[in-house]
Design a protein around this motif. Structure first.
Motif, short mmCIF file in Angstrom:
data_model
loop_
_atom_site.label_atom_id
_atom_site.label_comp_id
_atom_site.label_asym_id
_atom_site.label_seq_id
_atom_site.Cartn_x
_atom_site.Cartn_y
_atom_site.Cartn_z
N THR A 85 57.23 46.55 30.27
CA THR A 85 57.71 45.19 30.06
C THR A 85 58.04 44.50 31.37
OG1 THR A 85 58.62 45.84 27.92
CG2 THR A 85 59.46 43.80 28.88
N LYS A 86 58.68 45.27 32.28
CA LYS A 86 59.03 44.73 33.59
C LYS A 86 57.77 44.36 34.38
CE LYS A 86 61.75 45.79 37.71
NZ LYS A 86 62.62 46.81 38.38
N ALA A 87 56.75 45.26 34.32
CA ALA A 87 55.49 45.00 35.04
C ALA A 87 54.78 43.78 34.47
CB ALA A 87 54.59 46.23 34.94
N LEU A 88 54.80 43.66 33.14
CA LEU A 88 54.18 42.50 32.50
C LEU A 88 54.90 41.21 32.89
CD1 LEU A 88 53.49 43.93 28.92
CD2 LEU A 88 51.78 43.32 30.65
N TRP A 89 56.25 41.29 32.95
CA TRP A 89 57.02 40.11 33.33
C TRP A 89 56.70 39.72 34.77
CZ3 TRP A 89 60.53 39.07 37.17
CH2 TRP A 89 61.26 37.89 37.04
N ALA A 125 53.30 38.14 34.93
CA ALA A 125 53.36 36.78 34.39
C ALA A 125 54.02 35.83 35.38
CB ALA A 125 54.13 36.79 33.08
N ASN A 126 55.06 36.34 36.10
CA ASN A 126 55.75 35.52 37.08
C ASN A 126 54.83 35.20 38.26
OD1 ASN A 126 58.16 34.24 38.01
ND2 ASN A 126 58.49 35.93 39.43
N ASP A 127 54.07 36.22 38.71
CA ASP A 127 53.12 36.02 39.82
C ASP A 127 52.04 35.02 39.42
OD1 ASP A 127 53.20 39.52 40.86
OD2 ASP A 127 54.55 37.83 41.29
N ILE A 174 51.03 31.40 41.14
CA ILE A 174 49.66 31.06 41.55
C ILE A 174 49.22 29.75 40.90
CG2 ILE A 174 47.24 31.77 41.34
CD1 ILE A 174 48.23 34.67 41.57
N ILE A 175 49.53 29.60 39.63
CA ILE A 175 49.17 28.37 38.91
C ILE A 175 49.88 27.17 39.52
CG2 ILE A 175 49.40 27.17 36.70
CD1 ILE A 175 48.96 29.91 35.34
N GLU A 176 51.17 27.37 39.88
CA GLU A 176 51.93 26.28 40.49
C GLU A 176 51.31 25.88 41.82
OE1 GLU A 176 56.55 25.27 41.80
OE2 GLU A 176 55.98 27.28 41.11
N GLN A 177 50.91 26.87 42.63
CA GLN A 177 50.27 26.58 43.91
C GLN A 177 48.94 25.85 43.72
OE1 GLN A 177 49.98 30.43 45.75
NE2 GLN A 177 52.15 30.50 46.36
N GLN A 178 48.18 26.30 42.72
CA GLN A 178 46.90 25.65 42.43
C GLN A 178 47.12 24.20 42.02
OE1 GLN A 178 45.27 28.28 39.48
NE2 GLN A 178 44.19 29.54 41.00
N GLU A 179 48.15 23.97 41.20
CA GLU A 179 48.45 22.59 40.77
C GLU A 179 48.85 21.72 41.95
OE1 GLU A 179 49.98 23.41 36.18
OE2 GLU A 179 51.43 23.15 37.80
N GLN A 180 49.62 22.30 42.88
CA GLN A 180 50.02 21.54 44.08
C GLN A 180 48.80 21.21 44.93
OE1 GLN A 180 52.94 24.09 45.93
NE2 GLN A 180 54.60 23.43 44.57
N THR A 181 47.88 22.17 45.07
CA THR A 181 46.66 21.94 45.84
C THR A 181 45.81 20.85 45.20
OG1 THR A 181 46.63 24.26 46.53
CG2 THR A 181 44.57 23.03 46.74
#
Length: 324
Positions: free
Chosen positions: A261-265, A268-270, A274-281
């Protein structure tokens, strides 16, 4: 909880806590399938309503439980009276801890019904004083199933077999029982011949249970020796639950699940970063495109103004020349 609970509809999927040991008196010679339906319905209500002991149950619902296949409105007066009488007759025993005695209790203390009942009337039922002690001991037996699987069974033999099989369903190996014990437990007498016992009550009950409940039962006769002509001495049952319950997890499994569960979290956080960085780009690219578009427009507009200005200058020069 002392107030009276009003029951307009009895949930047939209510949970029943049962004990083969504590309810032996329920299966005496005079006990019928109607009795079993009533008691298990009251046990499910007791469990669902925070151990209330007083109930107002709509007569139509009470009659449906008492006689699921014959609860017609025109029979409600007769069924209500019979159900009330049966409730007052039923008893059970509880072992008296520390003493070699048994406590005999009534399931129900009082039943109050209308003199001329209709399907919209209620029966007021107060459970016996021993129900709390019974329930505290019965939960230790770990025999829990749904009320609906008792109600769909038609005969006392089917109910007895289902309860016994349910108590054995956790066994991985074959479950043996002597033929005499099986006769006594499932039909209440040993005088019935083995052939007749197997042919009708046993085979018929197993077929009904397999079709209507969450259990699947198979059995095999065991003879005194390998020859077919010898006497059947016992029965060997295979009992499976169609809806396999979840097994208790070990500490290592719980730890592994926690780490997973911790690894999945973390994953998901990573991914979110990445999605946030892509959106900023993407937003920066869109801003750049917009800026360039505006600059191109201004350049084009400036060229047009310069052309218009040059045109005006030429016209003025031509006008000045003509005047001269």
């Amino acid at each position: 909880m002392n107030e009276t609970v009003v029951i307009d509809k009895i949930r047939i999927d209510g949970v029943v806590f049962d004990s083969l040991k504590l309810t032996k008196m329920m299966f005496s010679d005079y006990c019928t399938k109607h009795h079993i339906n009533l008691i298990f319905a009251l046990l499910s209500l007791y469990n669902d309503n925070d151990k209330a002991v007083s109930y107002k149950i709509k007569l139509k619902e009470l009659c449906k439980i008492y006689s699921p296949t014959n609860a017609r409105i025109k029979d409600i007066k007769q069924l209500t009276k019979k159900a009330a009488e049966d409730l007052m007759d039923l008893q059970f025993t509880i072992p008296n801890k520390g003493k070699k005695t048994l406590k005999l209790h009534h399931w129900v203390e009082t039943v109050e019904i209308p003199e001329n009942p209709s399907d919209d009337d209620y029966a007021e039922i107060v459970l016996g004083k021993g129900i709390e002690e019974y329930f505290s001991q019965i939960k230790e037996q770990n025999l829990v199933y749904s009320l609906k699987y008792i109600l769909v069974l038609s005969t006392l033999t089917e109910a007895k077999l289902y309860r016994w099989a349910y108590s054995k369903k956790g066994f991985n190996n074959d479950v043996p029982i002597s033929i005499e014990d099986a006769k006594l437990l499932f039909v209440g007498k040993t005088t019935i011949t083995t052939t007749d016992f197997i042919r009708y009550p046993l085979t018929s009950a197993i077929k009904k249970i397999n079709e209507k409940t969450d259990l699947h039962i198979e059995f095999e006769p065991v003879r005194a020796d390998s020859t077919y002509k010898t006497k059947i001495t016992s029965l060997k049952f295979k009992i499976h639950c169609k809806c396999s319950p979840k097994k208790a997890r070990t500490d290592s499994q719980k730890k592994s699940d926690k780490e997973r569960t911790k690894a999945l979290w973390q994953t998901a956080n990573d991914q979110a970063k990445i999605i946030e960085q892509q959106e900023q780009t993407i937003q920066a690219q869109q801003d750049q495109i917009s800026k360039l578009t505006n600059e191109n427009f201004l350049v084009q507009e400036n060229k047009e103004l310069q052309a218009e200005n040059l045109k005006l200058k030429l016209q003025r020069a031509s006008y000045t020349k003509n005047r001269a």
